[in-house]
Design a protein around this motif. Structure first.
Motif, PDB file in Angstrom:
ATOM      1  N   CYS A   6       6.946   0.395   6.460  1.00  0.00           N
ATOM      2  CA  CYS A   6       8.230   0.903   5.947  1.00  0.00           C
ATOM      3  C   CYS A   6       8.201   2.429   5.922  1.00  0.00           C
ATOM      4  N   ASP A   7       7.475   3.025   6.857  1.00  0.00           N
ATOM      5  CA  ASP A   7       7.448   4.483   6.966  1.00  0.00           C
ATOM      6  C   ASP A   7       8.393   4.934   8.065  1.00  0.00           C
ATOM      7  N   ASN A   8       8.833   6.197   7.954  1.00  0.00           N
ATOM      8  CA  ASN A   8       9.798   6.774   8.903  1.00  0.00           C
ATOM      9  C   ASN A   8       9.118   7.148  10.214  1.00  0.00           C
ATOM     10  N   THR A  10      -8.860   5.957   3.835  1.00  0.00           N
ATOM     11  CA  THR A  10      -7.452   5.924   4.221  1.00  0.00           C
ATOM     12  C   THR A  10      -6.878   4.528   3.952  1.00  0.00           C
ATOM     13  N   PRO A  11      -5.560   4.439   3.749  1.00  0.00           N
ATOM     14  CA  PRO A  11      -4.985   3.121   3.449  1.00  0.00           C
ATOM     15  C   PRO A  11      -5.226   2.108   4.567  1.00  0.00           C
ATOM     16  N   LEU A  12      -5.192   2.548   5.831  1.00  0.00           N
ATOM     17  CA  LEU A  12      -5.372   1.562   6.908  1.00  0.00           C
ATOM     18  C   LEU A  12      -6.824   1.109   7.018  1.00  0.00           C
ATOM     19  N   GLY A  40      -2.033   5.346  -3.295  1.00  0.00           N
ATOM     20  CA  GLY A  40      -2.693   5.898  -2.114  1.00  0.00           C
ATOM     21  C   GLY A  40      -3.905   6.738  -2.479  1.00  0.00           C
ATOM     22  N   ARG A  41      -3.649   7.893  -3.081  1.00  0.00           N
ATOM     23  CA  ARG A  41      -4.738   8.842  -3.274  1.00  0.00           C
ATOM     24  C   ARG A  41      -5.181   9.013  -4.717  1.00  0.00           C
ATOM     25  N   ARG A  42      -4.290   8.680  -5.628  1.00  0.00           N
ATOM     26  CA  ARG A  42      -4.627   8.877  -7.049  1.00  0.00           C
ATOM     27  C   ARG A  42      -4.284   7.601  -7.820  1.00  0.00           C
ATOM     28  N   LEU A  69       3.898  -1.416   3.759  1.00  0.00           N
ATOM     29  CA  LEU A  69       3.261  -0.086   3.759  1.00  0.00           C
ATOM     30  C   LEU A  69       4.290   1.018   3.583  1.00  0.00           C
ATOM     31  N   THR A  70       4.043   1.951   2.660  1.00  0.00           N
ATOM     32  CA  THR A  70       4.746   3.260   2.646  1.00  0.00           C
ATOM     33  C   THR A  70       3.665   4.298   2.394  1.00  0.00           C
ATOM     34  N   ILE A  71       2.950   4.650   3.427  1.00  0.00           N
ATOM     35  CA  ILE A  71       1.753   5.482   3.271  1.00  0.00           C
ATOM     36  C   ILE A  71       1.960   6.876   3.848  1.00  0.00           C
ATOM     37  N   THR A  72       3.174   7.199   4.248  1.00  0.00           N
ATOM     38  CA  THR A  72       3.601   8.445   4.921  1.00  0.00           C
ATOM     39  C   THR A  72       3.223   8.387   6.411  1.00  0.00           C
ATOM     40  N   GLU A  73       3.993   9.115   7.208  1.00  0.00           N
ATOM     41  CA  GLU A  73       3.810   9.114   8.659  1.00  0.00           C
ATOM     42  C   GLU A  73       2.417   9.590   9.041  1.00  0.00           C
ATOM     43  N   LEU A  95       0.852  -1.194   0.000  1.00  0.00           N
ATOM     44  CA  LEU A  95       0.000   0.000   0.000  1.00  0.00           C
ATOM     45  C   LEU A  95       0.882   1.236   0.000  1.00  0.00           C
ATOM     46  N   GLY A  96       0.665   2.124  -1.000  1.00  0.00           N
ATOM     47  CA  GLY A  96       1.456   3.366  -1.088  1.00  0.00           C
ATOM     48  C   GLY A  96       2.499   3.259  -2.178  1.00  0.00           C
ATOM     49  N   LEU A  97       2.002   3.083  -3.416  1.00  0.00           N
ATOM     50  CA  LEU A  97       2.912   2.885  -4.555  1.00  0.00           C
ATOM     51  C   LEU A  97       3.553   4.210  -4.942  1.00  0.00           C
ATOM     52  N   GLY A  98       4.573   4.611  -4.184  1.00  0.00           N
ATOM     53  CA  GLY A  98       5.293   5.845  -4.473  1.00  0.00           C
ATOM     54  C   GLY A  98       6.709   5.530  -4.923  1.00  0.00           C
ATOM     55  N   ALA A  99       7.537   6.571  -4.937  1.00  0.00           N
ATOM     56  CA  ALA A  99       8.911   6.401  -5.393  1.00  0.00           C
ATOM     57  C   ALA A  99       9.699   5.474  -4.461  1.00  0.00           C
ATOM     58  N   PHE A 100       9.497   5.642  -3.164  1.00  0.00           N
ATOM     59  CA  PHE A 100      10.320   4.889  -2.215  1.00  0.00           C
ATOM     60  C   PHE A 100      10.031   3.388  -2.281  1.00  0.00           C
ATOM     61  N   ARG A 145      18.822   5.847  15.622  1.00  0.00           N
ATOM     62  CA  ARG A 145      19.979   6.366  14.884  1.00  0.00           C
ATOM     63  C   ARG A 145      19.523   6.957  13.557  1.00  0.00           C
ATOM     64  N   LYS A 146      18.654   6.245  12.868  1.00  0.00           N
ATOM     65  CA  LYS A 146      18.239   6.714  11.540  1.00  0.00           C
ATOM     66  C   LYS A 146      17.272   7.904  11.638  1.00  0.00           C
ATOM     67  N   LEU A 147      16.268   7.783  12.501  1.00  0.00           N
ATOM     68  CA  LEU A 147      15.261   8.857  12.589  1.00  0.00           C
ATOM     69  C   LEU A 147      15.855  10.154  13.122  1.00  0.00           C
ATOM     70  N   ASP A 157      15.958   2.798   4.717  1.00  0.00           N
ATOM     71  CA  ASP A 157      16.817   3.912   4.321  1.00  0.00           C
ATOM     72  C   ASP A 157      17.270   3.788   2.872  1.00  0.00           C
ATOM     73  N   ARG A 158      16.934   4.755   2.104  1.00  0.00           N
ATOM     74  CA  ARG A 158      17.489   4.975   0.757  1.00  0.00           C
ATOM     75  C   ARG A 158      16.922   6.299   0.260  1.00  0.00           C
ATOM     76  N   ILE A 159      17.752   7.281   0.141  1.00  0.00           N
ATOM     77  CA  ILE A 159      17.271   8.604  -0.265  1.00  0.00           C
ATOM     78  C   ILE A 159      16.739   8.519  -1.699  1.00  0.00           C
ATOM     79  N   THR A 160      15.452   8.842  -1.836  1.00  0.00           N
ATOM     80  CA  THR A 160      14.754   8.691  -3.118  1.00  0.00           C
ATOM     81  C   THR A 160      13.919   9.938  -3.376  1.00  0.00           C
ATOM     82  N   PRO A 161      14.482  10.926  -4.050  1.00  0.00           N
ATOM     83  CA  PRO A 161      13.695  12.132  -4.314  1.00  0.00           C
ATOM     84  C   PRO A 161      12.641  11.860  -5.377  1.00  0.00           C
TER      85      PRO A 161
HETATM   86  N1  LIG Z   1      11.526   8.886  -0.344  1.00  0.00           N
HETATM   87  C1  LIG Z   1      12.406   8.480   0.550  1.00  0.00           C
HETATM   88  O1  LIG Z   1      13.608   8.773   0.446  1.00  0.00           O
HETATM   89  C2  LIG Z   1      11.983   7.632   1.728  1.00  0.00           C
HETATM   90  C3  LIG Z   1      12.980   6.954   2.454  1.00  0.00           C
HETATM   91  C4  LIG Z   1      12.616   6.224   3.582  1.00  0.00           C
HETATM   92  C5  LIG Z   1      11.283   6.121   3.926  1.00  0.00           C
HETATM   93  N2  LIG Z   1      10.346   6.741   3.192  1.00  0.00           N
HETATM   94  C6  LIG Z   1       8.946   6.575   3.642  1.00  0.00           C
HETATM   95  O2  LIG Z   1       8.114   6.347   2.535  1.00  0.00           O
HETATM   96  C7  LIG Z   1       7.028   7.262   2.534  1.00  0.00           C
HETATM   97  C8  LIG Z   1       6.626   7.515   1.109  1.00  0.00           C
HETATM   98  O3  LIG Z   1       7.690   8.161   0.427  1.00  0.00           O
HETATM   99  P1  LIG Z   1       7.697   8.283  -1.145  1.00  0.00           P
HETATM  100  O4  LIG Z   1       8.969   8.962  -1.511  1.00  0.00           O
HETATM  101  O5  LIG Z   1       7.377   6.987  -1.774  1.00  0.00           O
HETATM  102  O6  LIG Z   1       6.487   9.296  -1.373  1.00  0.00           O
HETATM  103  P2  LIG Z   1       5.502   9.379  -2.621  1.00  0.00           P
HETATM  104  O7  LIG Z   1       4.818  10.691  -2.498  1.00  0.00           O
HETATM  105  O8  LIG Z   1       6.229   9.040  -3.889  1.00  0.00           O
HETATM  106  O9  LIG Z   1       4.443   8.197  -2.354  1.00  0.00           O
HETATM  107  C9  LIG Z   1       3.675   8.083  -1.202  1.00  0.00           C
HETATM  108  C10 LIG Z   1       2.506   7.139  -1.414  1.00  0.00           C
HETATM  109  O10 LIG Z   1       1.629   7.254  -0.296  1.00  0.00           O
HETATM  110  C11 LIG Z   1       0.381   7.797  -0.709  1.00  0.00           C
HETATM  111  N3  LIG Z   1      -0.059   8.762   0.305  1.00  0.00           N
HETATM  112  C12 LIG Z   1       0.576   9.879   0.685  1.00  0.00           C
HETATM  113  N4  LIG Z   1      -0.114  10.499   1.656  1.00  0.00           N
HETATM  114  C13 LIG Z   1      -1.206   9.753   1.877  1.00  0.00           C
HETATM  115  C14 LIG Z   1      -2.328   9.883   2.730  1.00  0.00           C
HETATM  116  N5  LIG Z   1      -2.431  10.900   3.594  1.00  0.00           N
HETATM  117  N6  LIG Z   1      -3.273   8.942   2.681  1.00  0.00           N
HETATM  118  C15 LIG Z   1      -3.155   7.936   1.808  1.00  0.00           C
HETATM  119  N7  LIG Z   1      -2.129   7.734   0.997  1.00  0.00           N
HETATM  120  C16 LIG Z   1      -1.179   8.642   1.018  1.00  0.00           C
HETATM  121  C17 LIG Z   1       0.626   8.443  -2.061  1.00  0.00           C
HETATM  122  O11 LIG Z   1      -0.558   8.529  -2.826  1.00  0.00           O
HETATM  123  C18 LIG Z   1       1.666   7.479  -2.632  1.00  0.00           C
HETATM  124  O12 LIG Z   1       1.051   6.302  -3.117  1.00  0.00           O
HETATM  125  C19 LIG Z   1       7.561   8.476   3.300  1.00  0.00           C
HETATM  126  O13 LIG Z   1       6.526   9.216   3.879  1.00  0.00           O
HETATM  127  C20 LIG Z   1       8.438   7.836   4.332  1.00  0.00           C
HETATM  128  O14 LIG Z   1       7.687   7.478   5.478  1.00  0.00           O
HETATM  129  C21 LIG Z   1      10.657   7.502   2.097  1.00  0.00           C
END
Ligand SMILES: NC(=O)c1ccc[n+]([C@@H]2O[C@H](COP(=O)([O-])OP(=O)(O)OC[C@H]3O[C@@H](n4cnc5c(N)ncnc54)[C@H](O)[C@@H]3O)[C@@H](O)[C@H]2O)c1
Ligand SMILES: O=P(O)(O)OC[C@@H](O)[C@@H](O)[C@H](O)[C@H](O)CO
Length: 442
Positions: free
Chosen positions: A158-160, A133-135, A59-61, A119-123, A29-34, A263-265, A199-203
C-alpha cells in the motif's frame, strides 16, 4: 467532565462495549498514520469486519505500538473537511507490536489463520538493505510460515510505488533466494503479491489535533489520525487464503491497475512533489498555501497537461479528477506539511517525473512540465542542508558543484542518461530561477 479534569484514556471496553475483539487474520508492517486512516478504516468498514483483526508492526521505533497498546489498539479517525471535523472510533487493529519483535511477527505469519500481510513501509524501504528492514523481517516470517506448512498468503503493498506488487515481489524474492533458494521457490508458489493504488491524504497528527479529540470526544487518544474525507483503494491480484469484504467499504478490484496507478501517482503525487519543492523554495509551508501561489499552481497545471496526454481517456475522467484534486489540495483545514512530502525525492521523482518526461520526449515534445518538477527539486536541494533521502551522501557530493554542473550531477542521481543531454540540463537549470522568482500580485 468538569473543566481542568483530565479525560480518561481511550480503551476497547469503552469504545466498543460488549463487542468481541476480531481475531488476528491480517498482519501489517509500517504502523504509521496512513495505515490507520486507510487499511484499518477499510477493514472496519468491510461487511465481515467482525472476522478480521489486524496485528500491526511499527517500522523503526516502538513508540506507535506502545501508545496504541495502552489503548487496546483503538484510535480515532478525525475526518477533516473544508467546513468541519467528524470523529470515528476504529477497532480493527487488535494488536500493536514493536517492529523489532521478529519472533512475534514470525509467529503470527506462520499461523494458518493469518492470510493477508499489508505494507506501508515508504517507497525507499523497498530498496533498503540490512536485516532490520521490514522486508528482511517479512522474509524471516515467511520462512516460518513455510516451515509450519501454513499455506498460501497474500502480500499487499500500500505504498505509493508504480507496480507496487511487482516491486514487493522482486524485493522479497531476491532476499529469500539470497538466504535459501528453497524459500524462494516456496514464496513463488505460495505468496501472492497484490498491487494497489491507495489514496487518502493523511498528514502527521499534531499535538493540537490530540487536544481537539480530547475536547470533542471526552477521552484521551494519543494515536488519533487526521484525514481528508476522500478515500480510495484500487486492488489487483489474488487473495488465496481470503480477505475482508473491502468492496463493501468502497474498495475496487480490477484486472489492470496501471491506468489507475499512473493517474494517482502522476496527477496527485506528482503535483504534491511540485508543490513541495517549489512551495518550500518560495517560502510556503503547506500544500494549500503553495497551491494559492500562481507560480506553483501553473507548474502543477503544466505537468498535469503533459501527464494527462499519457493516460487513457476511457473510464478515468481526467478533467473531473483534476478538478477534485484542486478542491482536495485547497482544503486549508488539512495542514499537509510540504517538508513531509519533500522527503526521499530521488525515489519519488523517478516514478512521478521521469515516466512523463520520457513519454513526452518520445513523442517529440520537450516535457517542460515534468522538467519543472525536477528543477524545483534541484532548487530545493540547493537551498537547504536539511533534507532526507536514501541517496543523501550522493546528493551532498553533487551539491559540491556549482551552476549547470550541479544541475547535471543531481539529475544524474535520477537518470544518468538524462544528465548526458546538455540541452535538457541547461533547460532544467534555467527553470530554477523562474521557480525562485518573487511572487507578483495583480
Ligand atoms: N500519508 C499519506 O497521505 C499516504 C497516502 C497514500 C500512501 N501513503 C504511503 O504510506 C507510506 C507511509 O505513510 P505514513 O503517512 O503512514 O508515514 P508514517 O511516517 O506515519 O509511517 C511510516 C511507517 O513506516 C516506517 N518506516 C518509514 N521509513 C522506514 C524505513 N526506511 N525502514 C523501515 N520502516 C520505515 C515508520 O517507522 C512507520 O512505521 C508512505 O510512504 C506512502 O508510500 C501515505
Ligand atoms: O506518502 P509519500 O511520501 O509517498 O508522498 C507524499 C504525499 O504525496 C502522499 O502521502 C499523498 O498525500 C497521498 O498519496 C494521498 O493519498
Amino acid at each position: 467532565m468538569s473543566a481542568g479534569q483530565t479525560p480518561p484514556r481511550l480503551s476497547r471496553a469503552t469504545a466498543f462495549p460488549g463487542q468481541a475483539t476480531p481475531p488476528v487474520r491480517m498482519v501489517h508492517l509500517g504502523l504509521g498514520a496512513f495505515h490507520r486512516s486507510h487499511q484499518a478504516w477499510y477493514t472496519q468498514h468491510a461487511g465481515d469486519a467482525a472476522d478480521w483483526g489486524i496485528a500491526a508492526f511499527t517500522g523503526r521505533r516502538p513508540d506507535a505500538a506502545e501508545i496504541l497498546t495502552e489503548q487496546d489498539g483503538v484510535f480515532t479517525v478525525v475526518e477533516r473537511s473544508g467546513v468541519g471535523d467528524s470523529f470515528e472510533l476504529i477497532g480493527s487493529i487488535v494488536e500493536a507490536v514493536d517492529g523489532s519483535d521478529v519472533r512475534r511477527l514470525a509467529g503470527l505469519v506462520a499461523a494458518p489463520s493469518t492470510v493477508v500481510v499489508t505494507l506501508t513501509i515508504t517507497e525507499a524501504a523497498y530498496a533498503a538493505a540490512g536485516a532490520e528492514t521490514p522486508l528482511a523481517r517479512l522474509v524471516t516470517a515467511l520462512a516460518a510460515r513455510k516451515d509450519a506448512d501454513a499455506g498460501p498468503i497474500a502480500v499487499v503493498s500500500c505504498d505509493n510505488l508504480a507496480e507496487n506488487g511487482l516491486v514487493a515481489r522482486k524485493a522479497v524474492q531476491a532476499l529469500a533466494e539470497a538466504t535459501d533458494p528453497a524459500l524462494g521457490e516456496w514464496i513463488n508458489a505460495n505468496v501472492s503479491f497484490v498491487s494497489t493504488s491507495v489514496d487518502r491524504i493523511t498528514p502527521r497528527t499534531t499535538p493540537e489535533d490530540l487536544v481537539e479529540v480530547a475536547e470533542q470526544c471526552g477521552y484521551r487518544d494519543e494515536a488519533a489520525v487526521v484525514a481528508e474525507p476522500f478515500h480510495n483503494w484500487i486492488l489487483s491480484g489474488d487473495f488465496p487464503g481470503g480477505r475482508p469484504r473491502w468492496e463493501e467499504a468502497g474498495a475496487i478490484f480490477v484486472e489492470d491497475i496501471e491506468p489507475y496507478e499512473n493517474r494517482k501517482l502522476w496527477l496527485l503525487n506528482g503535483a504534491h512533489s511540485i508543490l513541495a519543492y517549489a512551495g518550500l523554495v518560495r517560502g510556503h509551508a503547506t500544500v494549500a498555501e503553495a497551491l494559492s501561489d500562481d507560480v506553483c499552481r501553473s507548474a502543477v497545471e503544466a505537468f498535469w497537461d503533459e501527464a494527462s496526454r499519457h493516460l487513457p481517456d476511457e473510464g478515468l475522467d481526467i478533467p473531473g479528477y483534476r478538478k477534485a484534486l484542486l478542491d482536495r489540495f485547497g482544503n486549508s483545514r488539512i495542514a499537509h506539511h510540504l517538508t513531509q512530502i519533500a522527503m526521499d525525492g530521488t525515489t519519488k521523482l523517478r516514478m512521478r517525473a521521469l515516466p512523463v518526461l520520457a513519454a513526452e520526449r518520445t513523442q517529440g515534445r520537450s516535457g517542460d512540465g515534468a522538467a519543472r518538477m525536477i528543477a524545483a527539486w534541484i532548487a530545493y536541494l540547493s537551498a537547504t542542508e536539511d533534507f532526507q533521502d536514501p541517496l543523501v551522501d550522493d546528493i551532498r557530493t553533487a551539491k559540491a558543484h556549482d551552476g549547470e554542473q550541479r544541475t547535471a550531477a543531481l539529475l544524474a542521481l535520477l537518470s544518468p542518461g538524462l544528465a548526458g543531454d546538455s540541452a535538457l540540463v541547461s533547460h532544467i537549470h534555467r527553470q530554477q530561477d523562474a521557480i525562485a522568482a518573487p511572487r507578483t500580485h495583480a
